[in-house]
Design a protein around this motif. Structure first.
Motif, PDB file in Angstrom:
ATOM      1  N   ASP A 145      -7.944   8.469  -1.563  1.00 19.35           N
ATOM      2  CA  ASP A 145      -7.064   8.216  -2.696  1.00 19.35           C
ATOM      3  C   ASP A 145      -6.436   6.828  -2.735  1.00 19.35           C
ATOM      4  N   ARG A 146      -6.797   5.971  -1.786  1.00 17.71           N
ATOM      5  CA  ARG A 146      -6.234   4.624  -1.840  1.00 17.71           C
ATOM      6  C   ARG A 146      -7.039   3.805  -2.837  1.00 17.71           C
ATOM      7  N   THR A 147      -6.354   2.899  -3.530  1.00 16.54           N
ATOM      8  CA  THR A 147      -7.069   2.052  -4.481  1.00 16.54           C
ATOM      9  C   THR A 147      -7.965   1.075  -3.721  1.00 16.54           C
TER      10      THR A 147
ATOM     11  N   VAL B 260      -3.338  -3.367  -8.286  1.00 20.71           N
ATOM     12  CA  VAL B 260      -4.131  -3.954  -7.209  1.00 20.71           C
ATOM     13  C   VAL B 260      -4.175  -2.962  -6.041  1.00 20.71           C
ATOM     14  N   PRO B 261      -5.123  -3.136  -5.112  1.00 19.07           N
ATOM     15  CA  PRO B 261      -5.071  -2.357  -3.878  1.00 19.07           C
ATOM     16  C   PRO B 261      -4.017  -2.975  -2.965  1.00 19.07           C
ATOM     17  N   GLY B 262      -3.081  -2.178  -2.481  1.00 11.98           N
ATOM     18  CA  GLY B 262      -1.961  -2.728  -1.721  1.00 11.98           C
ATOM     19  C   GLY B 262      -2.265  -3.015  -0.255  1.00 11.98           C
TER      20      GLY B 262
ATOM     21  N   ASN C 283      10.873   1.933  -6.106  1.00 13.07           N
ATOM     22  CA  ASN C 283      10.278   3.255  -6.333  1.00 13.07           C
ATOM     23  C   ASN C 283      10.667   4.252  -5.237  1.00 13.07           C
ATOM     24  N   LYS C 284      10.405   5.500  -5.522  1.00 10.16           N
ATOM     25  CA  LYS C 284      10.616   6.631  -4.596  1.00 10.16           C
ATOM     26  C   LYS C 284      12.091   6.908  -4.351  1.00 10.16           C
ATOM     27  N   ARG C 285      12.946   6.597  -5.325  1.00 14.16           N
ATOM     28  CA  ARG C 285      14.377   6.876  -5.156  1.00 14.16           C
ATOM     29  C   ARG C 285      14.623   8.373  -4.984  1.00 14.16           C
ATOM     30  N   ASP C 286      13.703   9.213  -5.435  1.00 17.47           N
ATOM     31  CA  ASP C 286      13.869  10.674  -5.319  1.00 17.47           C
ATOM     32  C   ASP C 286      13.913  11.163  -3.868  1.00 17.47           C
ATOM     33  N   LEU C 287      13.382  10.340  -2.958  1.00 14.03           N
ATOM     34  CA  LEU C 287      13.292  10.803  -1.565  1.00 14.03           C
ATOM     35  C   LEU C 287      14.670  10.996  -0.918  1.00 14.03           C
ATOM     36  N   GLU C 288      15.651  10.305  -1.446  1.00 14.30           N
ATOM     37  CA  GLU C 288      16.999  10.418  -0.876  1.00 14.30           C
ATOM     38  C   GLU C 288      17.471  11.871  -0.863  1.00 14.30           C
TER      39      GLU C 288
ATOM     40  N   ALA D 256      13.403   3.735  -9.637  1.00 20.00           N
ATOM     41  CA  ALA D 256      12.465   4.652 -10.284  1.00 20.00           C
ATOM     42  C   ALA D 256      11.927   5.692  -9.312  1.00 20.00           C
ATOM     43  N   SER D 257      11.344   6.709  -9.909  1.00 24.13           N
ATOM     44  CA  SER D 257      10.492   7.621  -9.161  1.00 24.13           C
ATOM     45  C   SER D 257       9.219   7.817  -9.962  1.00 24.13           C
ATOM     46  N   ALA D 258       8.168   7.174  -9.500  1.00 24.73           N
ATOM     47  CA  ALA D 258       6.906   7.250 -10.242  1.00 24.73           C
ATOM     48  C   ALA D 258       6.372   8.676 -10.226  1.00 24.73           C
ATOM     49  N   LEU D 259       6.632   9.384  -9.139  1.00 26.58           N
ATOM     50  CA  LEU D 259       6.134  10.752  -9.001  1.00 26.58           C
ATOM     51  C   LEU D 259       6.799  11.663 -10.030  1.00 26.58           C
TER      52      LEU D 259
ATOM     53  N   GLY E  57       0.821  -1.198   0.000  1.00 31.50           N
ATOM     54  CA  GLY E  57       0.000   0.000   0.000  1.00 31.50           C
ATOM     55  C   GLY E  57       0.863   1.259   0.000  1.00 31.50           C
ATOM     56  N   ARG E  58       0.464   2.259  -0.758  1.00 28.89           N
ATOM     57  CA  ARG E  58       1.161   3.534  -0.879  1.00 28.89           C
ATOM     58  C   ARG E  58       2.534   3.437  -1.533  1.00 28.89           C
ATOM     59  N   GLY E  59       2.824   2.307  -2.174  1.00 29.96           N
ATOM     60  CA  GLY E  59       4.141   2.135  -2.790  1.00 29.96           C
ATOM     61  C   GLY E  59       4.316   2.928  -4.085  1.00 29.96           C
ATOM     62  N   GLY E  60       3.185   3.279  -4.725  1.00 29.80           N
ATOM     63  CA  GLY E  60       3.270   4.068  -5.955  1.00 29.80           C
ATOM     64  C   GLY E  60       2.754   3.378  -7.208  1.00 29.80           C
ATOM     65  N   LYS E  61       1.912   2.368  -7.060  1.00 32.87           N
ATOM     66  CA  LYS E  61       1.366   1.655  -8.216  1.00 32.87           C
ATOM     67  C   LYS E  61       0.455   2.564  -9.044  1.00 32.87           C
ATOM     68  N   THR E  62      -0.475   3.208  -8.347  1.00 30.99           N
ATOM     69  CA  THR E  62      -1.400   4.098  -9.050  1.00 30.99           C
ATOM     70  C   THR E  62      -0.630   5.244  -9.706  1.00 30.99           C
ATOM     71  N   THR E  63       0.383   5.749  -9.016  1.00 25.49           N
ATOM     72  CA  THR E  63       1.192   6.843  -9.557  1.00 25.49           C
ATOM     73  C   THR E  63       1.890   6.413 -10.854  1.00 25.49           C
ATOM     74  N   ASN E  64       2.357   5.176 -10.935  1.00 28.76           N
ATOM     75  CA  ASN E  64       2.921   4.641 -12.176  1.00 28.76           C
ATOM     76  C   ASN E  64       1.915   4.748 -13.323  1.00 28.76           C
TER      77      ASN E  64
HETATM   78  N1  LIG Z   1       8.384  10.993  -3.312  1.00 28.83           N
HETATM   79  C1  LIG Z   1       7.705  10.094  -4.009  1.00 28.83           C
HETATM   80  N2  LIG Z   1       6.423   9.843  -3.720  1.00 28.83           N
HETATM   81  C2  LIG Z   1       5.753   8.927  -4.463  1.00 28.83           C
HETATM   82  C3  LIG Z   1       6.379   8.210  -5.508  1.00 28.83           C
HETATM   83  N3  LIG Z   1       5.471   7.390  -6.056  1.00 28.83           N
HETATM   84  C4  LIG Z   1       4.320   7.563  -5.359  1.00 28.83           C
HETATM   85  N4  LIG Z   1       4.481   8.507  -4.415  1.00 28.83           N
HETATM   86  C5  LIG Z   1       3.474   8.989  -3.452  1.00 28.83           C
HETATM   87  O1  LIG Z   1       3.097   7.932  -2.603  1.00 28.83           O
HETATM   88  C6  LIG Z   1       1.706   8.001  -2.281  1.00 28.83           C
HETATM   89  C7  LIG Z   1       1.008   6.703  -2.624  1.00 28.83           C
HETATM   90  O2  LIG Z   1       1.073   6.489  -4.031  1.00 28.83           O
HETATM   91  P1  LIG Z   1      -0.009   5.592  -4.812  1.00 28.83           P
HETATM   92  O3  LIG Z   1       0.413   5.550  -6.241  1.00 28.83           O
HETATM   93  O4  LIG Z   1      -1.377   6.043  -4.508  1.00 28.83           O
HETATM   94  O5  LIG Z   1       0.264   4.201  -4.100  1.00 28.83           O
HETATM   95  P2  LIG Z   1      -0.436   2.782  -4.387  1.00 28.83           P
HETATM   96  O6  LIG Z   1       0.661   1.790  -4.483  1.00 28.83           O
HETATM   97  O7  LIG Z   1      -1.348   2.892  -5.551  1.00 28.83           O
HETATM   98  O8  LIG Z   1      -1.243   2.569  -3.029  1.00 28.83           O
HETATM   99  P3  LIG Z   1      -2.564   1.650  -2.786  1.00 28.83           P
HETATM  100  O9  LIG Z   1      -3.558   2.060  -3.809  1.00 28.83           O
HETATM  101  O10 LIG Z   1      -3.017   1.927  -1.396  1.00 28.83           O
HETATM  102  O11 LIG Z   1      -2.104   0.234  -2.942  1.00 28.83           O
HETATM  103  C8  LIG Z   1       1.158   9.184  -3.064  1.00 28.83           C
HETATM  104  O12 LIG Z   1       1.089  10.290  -2.210  1.00 28.83           O
HETATM  105  C9  LIG Z   1       2.191   9.401  -4.147  1.00 28.83           C
HETATM  106  O13 LIG Z   1       2.260  10.741  -4.575  1.00 28.83           O
HETATM  107  C10 LIG Z   1       7.747   8.507  -5.797  1.00 28.83           C
HETATM  108  O14 LIG Z   1       8.374   7.952  -6.700  1.00 28.83           O
HETATM  109  N5  LIG Z   1       8.353   9.440  -5.009  1.00 28.83           N
END
Ligand SMILES: Nc1nc2c(ncn2[C@@H]2O[C@H](COP(=O)(O)OP(=O)(O)OP(=O)(O)O)[C@@H](O)[C@H]2O)c(=O)[nH]1
Ligand SMILES: [Mg+2]
Lengths: 133, 201
Positions: free
Chosen positions: B52-54, B79-81, B141-146, B173-176, B21-28
Motif C-alpha cells: 500500500d505504499r505509493t 509523491v512517494p514519501g 495530519n493525524k490529529r485524531d490520534l490524540e 487535519a485528520s485525513a482518515l 512516508g506514511r504521513g497520509g498523502k494518499t489518504t488525503n
Molecule cells: N489515525 C490516522 N491515521 C491516518 C491518517 N491519515 C493517514 N493515516 C494512516 O496512515 C497510513 C499511511 O497513510 P498513506 O496515506 O498511505 O500515507 P502516504 O503519505 O501516502 O505514504 P507513502 O505513500 O509511503 O508516502 C495508513 O494506514 C493510513 O490509514 C489520519 O489522519 N489519522
C-alpha cells in the motif's frame, strides 16, 4: 507562473496532427508537456480514454525512462514504443519539454507511423519555436 | 508550470501532496475522491507497492469551475514519501504550481517531517522553484490520534519545526476521518489560482 500558446499556434498543431496522424488512421493523439498538461488532444471519437490520467502516466513514464537513460550514460531515449494486442502506444519527444503520444491499432504499420510522427514533430517544432526562444 | 489554453479557455495546474512516508498523502486524495465524486469524472490513478505504499504517484483530476471565464482544471498528485524514492519524487514535483506538505503529527515522526521538508526545498530548487515563493500549505495530519492516547506533537512544536521561516497557512487535519481535508484543498487551490489569476486576461 504559467505559459501559453496562441490560438493560431494551437490551430496549427491541431492541423498537423489531423493531417499527418489522424488521417493515417491512428485512434488518438495527444501532445502533452513534461508536467503532464495536455496541449492538444485529437481522437476518432470511438476511444473514450481518460485523457488526463493518460497524460499524467505518460509524462511520468517518459520522465522515468529519461532518468534511467541518464543513469546508463545515454542522453535520453527520444522515443518509446509499447506493443499491445489490439492497441499500441508510441511516445516521442517534441523539442525539450513536450511529448507526443500516439495510440494506434494494428492496421497502421509501425514503420510508416514513425515516419509520419517524425514529420509531424518537425512541423510542430516550427510552430512552437517562436514561443520557446 | 500551469498551461493556459486560450482556445479552450482552460487552465491546467498541478498541485502536489508532499511529505514523509506514511504521513497520509494518499489518504488525503482518497478522501477527496470519495467526497467530490460528482466533480471527478474518472478513476483515481494509484501506483502502489504490495504494502500500500505509493511507488510512483497517485493522480486525481479535479475541476474547480470557472474563474475569469477560464475553466480551471487542477491535477492533484502525491509523491512517494519513502526516502529511497527521491528520484521519483523529483519527477512528480516537476511543473508543480502548488504544494501541500502533509506532516505526520506522531511524536516519533518529528525528525522525518523536518527531513522531508528539507527534501522538498532541495527538489524544488532542482526544478528551478523556490520553497519561499511557491504556493504552499502545511497540513498537520493525524490529529485524531490524540484521542486514542497516542503521543502527538503539539502545534507549537510543529510550527516551530516546520513553519517558523515559511510562515504559510497551516491546518490541523485528520485525513482518515476527513477532517479539514477539504479545507486544506481549498486553501492550496485558492493560493495557486490567485498566483495564476493575474496571467488570465
Ligand atoms: N489515525 C490516522 N491515521 C491516518 C491518517 N491519515 C493517514 N493515516 C494512516 O496512515 C497510513 C499511511 O497513510 P498513506 O496515506 O498511505 O500515507 P502516504 O503519505 O501516502 O505514504 P507513502 O505513500 O509511503 O508516502 C495508513 O494506514 C493510513 O490509514 C489520519 O489522519 N489519522
Ligand atoms: Mg502514498
Amino acid at each position: 507562473m504559467s505559459y501559453t500558446f496562441g490560438p493560431e499556434q494551437l490551430d496549427g498543431i491541431e492541423e498537423v496532427l489531423q493531417n499527418d496522424l489522424m488521417n493515417l488512421g491512428v485512434h488518438s493523439v495527444v501532445l502533452i508537456d513534461t508536467a503532464g498538461n495536455i496541449i492538444t488532444h485529437l481522437d476518432n471519437g470511438e476511444m473514450g480514454h481518460d485523457i488526463y490520467s493518460l497524460a499524467a502516466l505518460a509524462a511520468g513514464n517518459f520522465g522515468a525512462m529519461s532518468s534511467m537513460a541518464k543513469m546508463i550514460g545515454e542522453k535520453e531515449f527520444s522515443l518509446l514504443f509499447h506493443k499491445g494486442i489490439k492497441e499500441n502506444l508510441h511516445f516521442s519527444k517534441v523539442s525539450t519539454d513536450f511529448l507526443l503520444v500516439t495510440i494506434f491499432g494494428n492496421e497502421v504499420s509501425l514503420g510508416f507511423l514513425r515516419l509520419k510522427v517524425a514529420e509531424a514533430i518537425e512541423k510542430i517544432d516550427k510552430i512552437l519555436e517562436p514561443s520557446l526562444a | 508550470m500551469a498551461f493556459i489554453n486560450p482556445k479552450k479557455k482552460e487552465v491546467q495546474a498541478k498541485i502536489v501532496y508532499y511529505g514523509p512516508g506514511r504521513g497520509g498523502k494518499t489518504t488525503n486524495l482518497e478522501y477527496i475522491y470519495k467526497r467530490f465524486k460528482n466533480r471527478i469524472k474518472t478513476d483515481m490513478v494509484v501506483i502502489k507497492t504490495h504494502g500500500d505504499r505509493t511507488l510512483f504517484f497517485d493522480f486525481l483530476p479535479f475541476d474547480v469551475g470557472k474563474i475569469n471565464g477560464y475553466d480551471i482544471k487542477i491535477q492533484l498528485y502525491t509523491v512517494p514519501g519513502q526516502l529511497k524514492y527521491d528520484a521519483t519524487r523529483q519527477l512528480v514535483l516537476r511543473g508543480a504550481d502548488g504544494v501541500v506538505f502533509v506532516a505526520d503529527s506522531l511524536t516519533v515522526r518529528r525528525e522525518k517531517n523536518i527531513l522531508s521538508l528539507k527534501n522538498l526545498q532541495k527538489n524544488l530548487t532542482a526544478n528551478n522553484k523556490n520553497i519561499f515563493t511557491i504556493p504552499l500549505v502545511l497540513q498537520y495530519n493525524k490529529r485524531d490520534l490524540e484521542k486514542q492516547g497516542i503521543p502527538i506533537l503539539s502545534l507549537e512544536t510543529l510550527e516551530k519545526d516546520l513553519n517558523s521561516q515559511l510562515k504559510v497557512p497551516s491546518i490541523e487535519a485528520s485525513a482518515l476521518a476527513g477532517t479539514n481535508v477539504a479545507l486544506t484543498l481549498k486553501n492550496i487551490i485558492s493560493l495557486t489560482v490567485s498566483s495564476l489569476k493575474k496571467e488570465l486576461t
